[in-house]
Scaffold this active site. Sequence first.
Site, PDB file in Angstrom:
ATOM      1  N   ARG A  99     -36.918  93.224  17.585  1.00  0.00           N
ATOM      2  CA  ARG A  99     -37.516  91.898  17.099  1.00  0.00           C
ATOM      3  C   ARG A  99     -37.751  90.820  15.695  1.00  0.00           C
ATOM      4  NH1 ARG A  99     -42.576  90.352  18.475  1.00  0.00           N
ATOM      5  NH2 ARG A  99     -43.056  92.883  19.612  1.00  0.00           N
ATOM      6  N   TYR A 146     -32.313  64.147  21.894  1.00  0.00           N
ATOM      7  CA  TYR A 146     -32.165  64.858  23.442  1.00  0.00           C
ATOM      8  C   TYR A 146     -33.239  65.263  24.369  1.00  0.00           C
ATOM      9  CZ  TYR A 146     -30.997  69.583  25.236  1.00  0.00           C
ATOM     10  OH  TYR A 146     -30.559  70.335  25.956  1.00  0.00           O
ATOM     11  N   ASP A 182     -31.657  68.067  13.213  1.00  0.00           N
ATOM     12  CA  ASP A 182     -30.833  68.747  14.681  1.00  0.00           C
ATOM     13  C   ASP A 182     -29.377  67.999  13.902  1.00  0.00           C
ATOM     14  OD1 ASP A 182     -29.414  68.560  16.292  1.00  0.00           O
ATOM     15  OD2 ASP A 182     -31.424  68.767  17.836  1.00  0.00           O
ATOM     16  N   LYS A 189     -23.484  74.981  21.030  1.00  0.00           N
ATOM     17  CA  LYS A 189     -22.626  73.324  21.270  1.00  0.00           C
ATOM     18  C   LYS A 189     -20.784  74.010  20.156  1.00  0.00           C
ATOM     19  CE  LYS A 189     -26.142  72.012  23.615  1.00  0.00           C
ATOM     20  NZ  LYS A 189     -26.525  71.026  23.408  1.00  0.00           N
TER      21      LYS A 189
HETATM   22  C1  LIG Z   1     -28.480  71.014  23.471  1.00  0.00           C
HETATM   23  C2  LIG Z   1     -28.800  70.398  22.695  1.00  0.00           C
HETATM   24  C3  LIG Z   1     -30.247  70.718  22.057  1.00  0.00           C
HETATM   25  C4  LIG Z   1     -30.716  71.950  22.655  1.00  0.00           C
HETATM   26  O1  LIG Z   1     -29.921  73.499  22.224  1.00  0.00           O
HETATM   27  P1  LIG Z   1     -30.076  74.360  23.855  1.00  0.00           P
HETATM   28  O2  LIG Z   1     -29.071  75.355  23.326  1.00  0.00           O
HETATM   29  O3  LIG Z   1     -29.466  74.004  24.552  1.00  0.00           O
HETATM   30  O4  LIG Z   1     -31.702  75.752  23.947  1.00  0.00           O
HETATM   31  C5  LIG Z   1     -30.560  70.264  20.969  1.00  0.00           C
HETATM   32  N1  LIG Z   1     -30.946  69.153  20.581  1.00  0.00           N
HETATM   33  C6  LIG Z   1     -29.429  68.869  21.305  1.00  0.00           C
HETATM   34  C7  LIG Z   1     -28.899  67.678  19.985  1.00  0.00           C
HETATM   35  C8  LIG Z   1     -28.685  69.407  21.839  1.00  0.00           C
HETATM   36  O5  LIG Z   1     -26.897  68.280  21.592  1.00  0.00           O
END
Ligand SMILES: *Cc1c(COP(=O)(O)O)cnc(C)c1O
Length: 374
Positions: A49, A101, A172, A197
């Site tokens: 962990r 998001y 982000d 992504k």
């Molecule tokens: C998809 C997404 C997230 C969340 O990520 P996960 O891997 O699905 O938990 C956060 N911020 C943005 C801009 C996203 O497109």
Amino acid sequence: MTDDSARGLAPSTRAVTTGRPAAEPGAPVNPPIVMSSTYHAGGAPEYGREGNPTWWAFEEAVADLEGAAGALCFASGIAAIDAVLDLVPAGGVVVAPAHPYSNTRARLHELHTGGRIVLREYVAGPDADIAEALEGAHLLWVESPTNPLLQVSDVVALARHAKACGALTAVDSTFSSPYCAQPLTWGADIVVHSATKYIAGHSDLLMGVLAAKDADLLAALKFRRVMNGSVSSPFEAWLALRGVRTLAVRMERHLANAAVIAERLREHPKVDSVRWPGFADHPGHALALATTGPCAIVGFEAGTPEQAEAICQATTLWTHATSIGGVESLIERRARYAFEHPDLPPSLIRLSVGIEDADDLWHDLDGAIDRCVP
Ligand SMILES: *Cc1c(COP(=O)(O)O)cnc(C)c1O
């Protein structure tokens, strides 16, 4: 970290060279997938962990691309986001965009309603006004471009403002990927990605990653990961690192295809509006060019919500599915979700433009629009 960044190598080179085992005769060129929950005592890690050698290789690559002291991978993007929000003291003020998001928004509202934080929202964009909201704040949250409205903010100005007020800035940067943007070099303290992504890039895993310049901040974030146990599997870290190797070529193709699709949509007589930061008249265009790149996500509105929904179901090359950033093109009407912001235009379709042939993608989309909108 390797010293490639110090030598001034381009991101596309560093994406290939970082996170490799030491170059010794007989050593593997790629890091092994280390499947072990525990380790012989006296070294690091001692327990799975806390760390994992396969994670470290991936984390080294992301830290290098972001110009960070280090990076930390998590079970998902939202787990990485939550680790950052966990740093805010009880009752602390978080300043965040009103339309980020969807699950970031849901989490912020949940924490605010439960009394854990005080949330102050701002409208993202080149002229985002955060001056008043930042008074006494602990954390400024930035998303640029935002999902799905594609609002582009001036990360440099926002981070400078936050710093003057004693607040941390977290960005982000999922929509930009580390190929297009390096928020830490523009003054942010923490950069967060849904590695699900563009970073991993093949829609075959969930993972989050964050990076920071400050060692104490990284240690605090790592402690959050140890405490909430939101760890990713070594196999997924290995796949995500494999994704990093092709990030530059994928992004170049994603961006080029997005430009073709956005421009042709704009010419389409049945399309009412197109959102894309690459257009010269997009409010965030200049900032996008200077910072995040023009973005490979395109939004458009056509017809009634029912007709827009029909378009999503009528395409064959564009897969009707949520998410973004994979090699395959995805299409979705975001307002179909009850949890999305009520401000979203009901006919807004979000396109995650993939790396297929741009003409093939266009013909499929064009045909679907023609069939579904009278
Ligand atoms: C998809 C997404 C997230 C969340 O990520 P996960 O891997 O699905 O938990 C956060 N911020 C943005 C801009 C996203 O497109």
